[in-house]
Design a protein around this motif. Sequence first.
Motif, PDB file in Angstrom:
ATOM      1  N   LEU A  67       0.814  -1.221   0.000  1.00 47.32           N
ATOM      2  CA  LEU A  67       0.000   0.000   0.000  1.00 47.32           C
ATOM      3  C   LEU A  67       0.841   1.261   0.000  1.00 47.32           C
ATOM      4  O   LEU A  67       0.497   2.255  -0.630  1.00 47.32           O
ATOM      5  N   ASN A  68       1.967   1.239   0.716  1.00 46.82           N
ATOM      6  CA  ASN A  68       2.777   2.447   0.831  1.00 46.82           C
ATOM      7  C   ASN A  68       3.287   2.922  -0.518  1.00 46.82           C
ATOM      8  O   ASN A  68       3.369   4.120  -0.774  1.00 46.82           O
ATOM      9  N   LEU A  69       3.594   1.980  -1.409  1.00 48.76           N
ATOM     10  CA  LEU A  69       4.052   2.349  -2.756  1.00 48.76           C
ATOM     11  C   LEU A  69       2.973   3.119  -3.499  1.00 48.76           C
ATOM     12  O   LEU A  69       3.249   4.105  -4.183  1.00 48.76           O
ATOM     13  N   HIS A  70       1.723   2.686  -3.354  1.00 43.69           N
ATOM     14  CA  HIS A  70       0.618   3.318  -4.076  1.00 43.69           C
ATOM     15  C   HIS A  70       0.188   4.624  -3.407  1.00 43.69           C
ATOM     16  O   HIS A  70      -0.177   5.576  -4.088  1.00 43.69           O
ATOM     17  N   ARG A  71       0.284   4.653  -2.070  1.00 39.25           N
ATOM     18  CA  ARG A  71      -0.101   5.881  -1.356  1.00 39.25           C
ATOM     19  C   ARG A  71       0.799   7.053  -1.722  1.00 39.25           C
ATOM     20  O   ARG A  71       0.380   8.199  -1.637  1.00 39.25           O
ATOM     21  N   ARG A  72       2.038   6.765  -2.097  1.00 42.66           N
ATOM     22  CA  ARG A  72       2.940   7.855  -2.487  1.00 42.66           C
ATOM     23  C   ARG A  72       2.402   8.624  -3.687  1.00 42.66           C
ATOM     24  O   ARG A  72       2.730   9.780  -3.889  1.00 42.66           O
ATOM     25  N   LYS A  73       1.599   7.926  -4.492  1.00 39.13           N
ATOM     26  CA  LYS A  73       1.071   8.569  -5.712  1.00 39.13           C
ATOM     27  C   LYS A  73      -0.285   9.227  -5.466  1.00 39.13           C
ATOM     28  O   LYS A  73      -0.899   9.747  -6.382  1.00 39.13           O
ATOM     29  N   MET A  74      -0.771   9.134  -4.203  1.00 39.93           N
ATOM     30  CA  MET A  74      -2.083   9.700  -3.871  1.00 39.93           C
ATOM     31  C   MET A  74      -1.912  10.711  -2.749  1.00 39.93           C
ATOM     32  O   MET A  74      -1.730  10.345  -1.589  1.00 39.93           O
ATOM     33  N   GLY A  75      -1.938  11.991  -3.087  1.00 40.50           N
ATOM     34  CA  GLY A  75      -1.819  13.028  -2.069  1.00 40.50           C
ATOM     35  C   GLY A  75      -3.130  13.172  -1.329  1.00 40.50           C
ATOM     36  O   GLY A  75      -4.196  13.116  -1.928  1.00 40.50           O
ATOM     37  N   MET A  76      -3.051  13.360   0.000  1.00 34.89           N
ATOM     38  CA  MET A  76      -4.274  13.472   0.810  1.00 34.89           C
ATOM     39  C   MET A  76      -4.217  14.762   1.611  1.00 34.89           C
ATOM     40  O   MET A  76      -3.225  15.033   2.288  1.00 34.89           O
ATOM     41  N   VAL A  77      -5.286  15.546   1.522  1.00 33.36           N
ATOM     42  CA  VAL A  77      -5.389  16.779   2.321  1.00 33.36           C
ATOM     43  C   VAL A  77      -6.622  16.640   3.211  1.00 33.36           C
ATOM     44  O   VAL A  77      -7.739  16.488   2.719  1.00 33.36           O
ATOM     45  N   PHE A  78      -6.379  16.673   4.514  1.00 30.55           N
ATOM     46  CA  PHE A  78      -7.439  16.414   5.489  1.00 30.55           C
ATOM     47  C   PHE A  78      -8.196  17.696   5.845  1.00 30.55           C
ATOM     48  O   PHE A  78      -7.737  18.796   5.571  1.00 30.55           O
ATOM     49  N   GLN A  79      -9.333  17.507   6.519  1.00 25.19           N
ATOM     50  CA  GLN A  79     -10.124  18.666   6.982  1.00 25.19           C
ATOM     51  C   GLN A  79      -9.286  19.537   7.902  1.00 25.19           C
ATOM     52  O   GLN A  79      -9.313  20.750   7.812  1.00 25.19           O
ATOM     53  N   HIS A  80      -8.545  18.904   8.794  1.00 26.77           N
ATOM     54  CA  HIS A  80      -7.671  19.651   9.705  1.00 26.77           C
ATOM     55  C   HIS A  80      -6.255  19.511   9.177  1.00 26.77           C
ATOM     56  O   HIS A  80      -5.894  18.496   8.609  1.00 26.77           O
ATOM     57  N   PHE A  81      -5.460  20.524   9.373  1.00 26.87           N
ATOM     58  CA  PHE A  81      -4.242  20.695   8.564  1.00 26.87           C
ATOM     59  C   PHE A  81      -3.239  19.565   8.735  1.00 26.87           C
ATOM     60  O   PHE A  81      -2.525  19.212   7.824  1.00 26.87           O
ATOM     61  N   ASN A  82      -3.164  18.999   9.974  1.00 31.58           N
ATOM     62  CA  ASN A  82      -2.226  17.902  10.244  1.00 31.58           C
ATOM     63  C   ASN A  82      -0.774  18.264   9.932  1.00 31.58           C
ATOM     64  O   ASN A  82       0.011  17.400   9.551  1.00 31.58           O
ATOM     65  N   LEU A  83      -0.413  19.548  10.072  1.00 32.18           N
ATOM     66  CA  LEU A  83       0.991  19.932   9.955  1.00 32.18           C
ATOM     67  C   LEU A  83       1.694  19.610  11.276  1.00 32.18           C
ATOM     68  O   LEU A  83       1.073  19.643  12.339  1.00 32.18           O
TER      69      LEU A  83
END
Length: 248
Positions: free
Chosen positions: A80-96
């Motif tokens: 999964l980690n290989l594929h997740r690298r190609k899928m950017g995710m932006v959450f409701q809360h910033f998670n910085l």
Amino acid sequence: METGNELIRVENVTREYNNGQVKALNGCNFVVHQGEVVAIIGASGSGKSTLLRCLNMLETPTSGHIYFHGVDLADPKVDLNLHRRKMGMVFQHFNLFPHKTVMQNITLAPVFLKLKTKEEAQARAEQLLKRIGLADKANEYPNMLSGGQKKRIAIVRALAMEPEVMLFDEPTSALDPEMVGEVLDLMRDLAKAGMTMAVVTHEMGFAREVANRVIFMADGAPLEEGTPDQIFNHPQSTRLQDFLAKVL
């Protein structure tokens, strides 16, 4: 499995909680094509965010298949980690990360995953920050930024991984009204540049203006989908008509 420029295919996906007592998703089917902006709308509790989180397996479907480039992410043998690298995710809360500077937030993942050297990652981060007009914030910490700036940094952090698709979970929900425009402008720019996006949103103006296709969710599954014109000007189901009457 892959057809034409199909990037993501969702087939009969369900997500249940409490031993099947709660059905958050109930037989979802849809496709996202390369370069397409898909807006996912619907009432609170209709399964929008759960569906988005299933796309990169942050939530594991109870049953069904999610294909990314023809690979079934629900297959336990898939990395999964290989594929997740190609899928950017932006959450409701910033998670910085609050204890890291803006530059460190953006460069952390590409360097940690050895996708870029530190110098390459910093050069890319500088380029992205310049693009969103926040180059002067590189050495500041998240608590020194406005909500709109934090959200744009969160988007840039996802872009630094050079993903093929961006997943947005209500990207403007935690923002003051005057900051919403900053974030939507950046997303419009991404759409114009051809970025594939799946966006859970309550901003109907954005869905109408930027999306190629709009999916209306009800009871844990897409009930109606079509172009913005079809969804907003010619809704077929009474559920969608009622929803639009409340939000427009």
